[in-house]
Design an enzyme around this catalytic site. Sequence first.
Site, short mmCIF file in Angstrom:
data_model
loop_
_atom_site.label_atom_id
_atom_site.label_comp_id
_atom_site.label_asym_id
_atom_site.label_seq_id
_atom_site.Cartn_x
_atom_site.Cartn_y
_atom_site.Cartn_z
N HIS A 1 2.29 -8.28 -3.84
CA HIS A 1 1.75 -7.10 -4.52
C HIS A 1 2.35 -5.84 -3.91
O HIS A 1 2.50 -5.73 -2.70
CB HIS A 1 0.22 -7.08 -4.35
CG HIS A 1 -0.47 -5.95 -5.05
ND1 HIS A 1 -1.19 -4.99 -4.39
CD2 HIS A 1 -0.52 -5.61 -6.37
CE1 HIS A 1 -1.69 -4.12 -5.27
NE2 HIS A 1 -1.30 -4.48 -6.47
N SER A 2 2.74 -4.89 -4.78
CA SER A 2 3.16 -3.56 -4.36
C SER A 2 4.32 -3.62 -3.34
O SER A 2 5.31 -4.30 -3.58
CB SER A 2 1.94 -2.82 -3.79
OG SER A 2 2.16 -1.45 -3.70
N LEU A 3 4.18 -2.94 -2.20
CA LEU A 3 5.26 -2.91 -1.20
C LEU A 3 5.55 -4.31 -0.64
O LEU A 3 6.66 -4.59 -0.20
CB LEU A 3 4.89 -1.96 -0.06
CG LEU A 3 5.95 -1.77 1.03
CD1 LEU A 3 7.16 -1.01 0.50
CD2 LEU A 3 5.37 -1.05 2.25
N GLY A 4 4.56 -5.20 -0.71
CA GLY A 4 4.77 -6.58 -0.25
C GLY A 4 5.91 -7.26 -0.99
O GLY A 4 6.60 -8.12 -0.44
N CYS A 5 6.14 -6.87 -2.26
CA CYS A 5 7.25 -7.44 -3.05
C CYS A 5 8.59 -7.08 -2.41
O CYS A 5 9.51 -7.91 -2.34
CB CYS A 5 7.23 -6.91 -4.48
SG CYS A 5 5.71 -7.24 -5.38
#
Length: 586
Positions: free
Chosen positions: A250-254
């Site tokens: 999700h989000s920056l985790g991608c």
Amino acid sequence: MRGQWFIDGTWQPLEEEESNLIEQEHLSCFRGQQMQENFDTEVSKSIDGKDAIHSFKLSRNHVDWHSVDEVYLYSDATTSKIARTVTQKLGFSKASSSGTRLHRGYVEEATLEDKPSQTTHIVFVVHGIGQKMDQGRIIKNTAMMREAARKIEERHFSNHATHVEFLPVEWRSKLTLDGDTVDSITPDKVRGLRDMLNSSAMDIMYYTSPLYRDELVKGLQQELNRLYSLFCSRNPDFEEKGGKVSIVSHSLGCVITYDIMTGWNPVRLYEQLLQKEEELPDERWMSYEERHLLDELYITKRRLREIEERLCGLKASSVTQMPALKFKVENFFCMGSPLAVFLALRGIRPGNTGSQDHILPREICNRLLNIFHPTDPVAYRLEPLILKHYSNISPVQIHWYNTSNPLPYEHMKPSFLHPAKEPTSVSENEGVSTVPSPVTSPVLSRRHYGESITNIGKASILGAASIGKGLGGMLFSRFGRSSASQPSETSKDSMEEEKKPAASPPSTAVATQTLPHSSSGFLDSALELDHRIDFELREGLVESRYWSAVTSHTAYWSSLDVALFLLTFMYKHEHDNNAKPNLDPI
């Protein structure tokens, strides 16, 4: 939580670390001895006046064994010790006054029917920014996703004897990064807001810092590998039976997950740029001596590079370089992802082939899928980075979980949006958006998300709605955008040159158009991607598009639509393997 030792009365399991230590001590002292059949022994009768036959010290507690099946846990806190002394002077036993009875095993006997179905696919769920604020949030979010997946499994995949397991990856809280330096330079005014931004937006600033980027990457990489090794140690058949691993980020985790898989490193990019600059001729006038010394320097650097390459070759042949992850990634699902922006800023430009390899090679990850809500201000499309004209093709619309006999995603044909028909503005005061989402599947009536995408209260509270959305608007300026991206002028011009105008479509905001070599109104197969990557959730009947932008970035976790989408691809792979083992999944 795995349970071996349980607390009497509540039957809650002890923390696993403590439980393992007690189990080890118990077996070393009592292995082979018979336990009593039931747990209903009266405390006062069983241990009053009976001394402990064995004691074991833990970090903050200690355990006494009065017999093989009479085991008590005591707190070693000062207040507990004082209370124990007082009650014992009054004539009460230590166990009955301040001990917590423990049981080895649960209150109910297990049966063969209790055994869960075999796990053939595990999904690591990776959080984005802001986790420092609430360390348990990714566990709650993953629990919501798992719960939604269970409902979908029961409804759509009950005939499978296998099981998909979702595991949270909490990588942020273990990192020290700058210690408390940022906190020490933060002014006191509006401290709550500043602390919130320090705990959320700061992660993006850390990730763009060469000093801390590696720590963030290593933190996630090590946690993924630790969890995979732990899972395999407890499920020894998983690897032997060809178990698959997918990642949902999700989000920056991608972005961080992508960089781990591809090994992207900004330092290497910088070195390449420096190398190119060195090789460019210097335009200014130089003396003979200066030019001679520069020539010598150039020859020496070239020789040094040759030696380094030979050394690297020898190292590679003698020691096999360990891959970053201990497992092959089957599917990489991005949710609410800014990955496309990061790639664009790194110089990735569209190519001429429709292969995913342009941004993520298939040998690293079998399938890349980008899920986004049309009003999510942090999410961007990936397909136009592979083939430019996909900026004018609608993303695939994700099926509503209740749709009967939906058209399989691999059978959906890409269709063009008509740029001339897109309205220039939409009144936000109408309450309900009147612009339909682009569809590539048969048109379904608009649905309120309800149980589906925007379980607003639950998702926004657990997803910390106050962070990612304002942050997304701040960083990516996406609030007022309509659900279908307006293509660039050059893209529009090239499309106009390629096509001949079709008959005027009905007066709708979005329509398909006919292209050369195509009589169906869909994209010619020669111009198609090998696999679709961008998948869009249906826009719901929400209060306004701005409010939707505030909640949509964290609304993926509880969505039954998302759960069905994830499981469709995981079970599809299993079905394809059984039916046609030589073919790639969809």
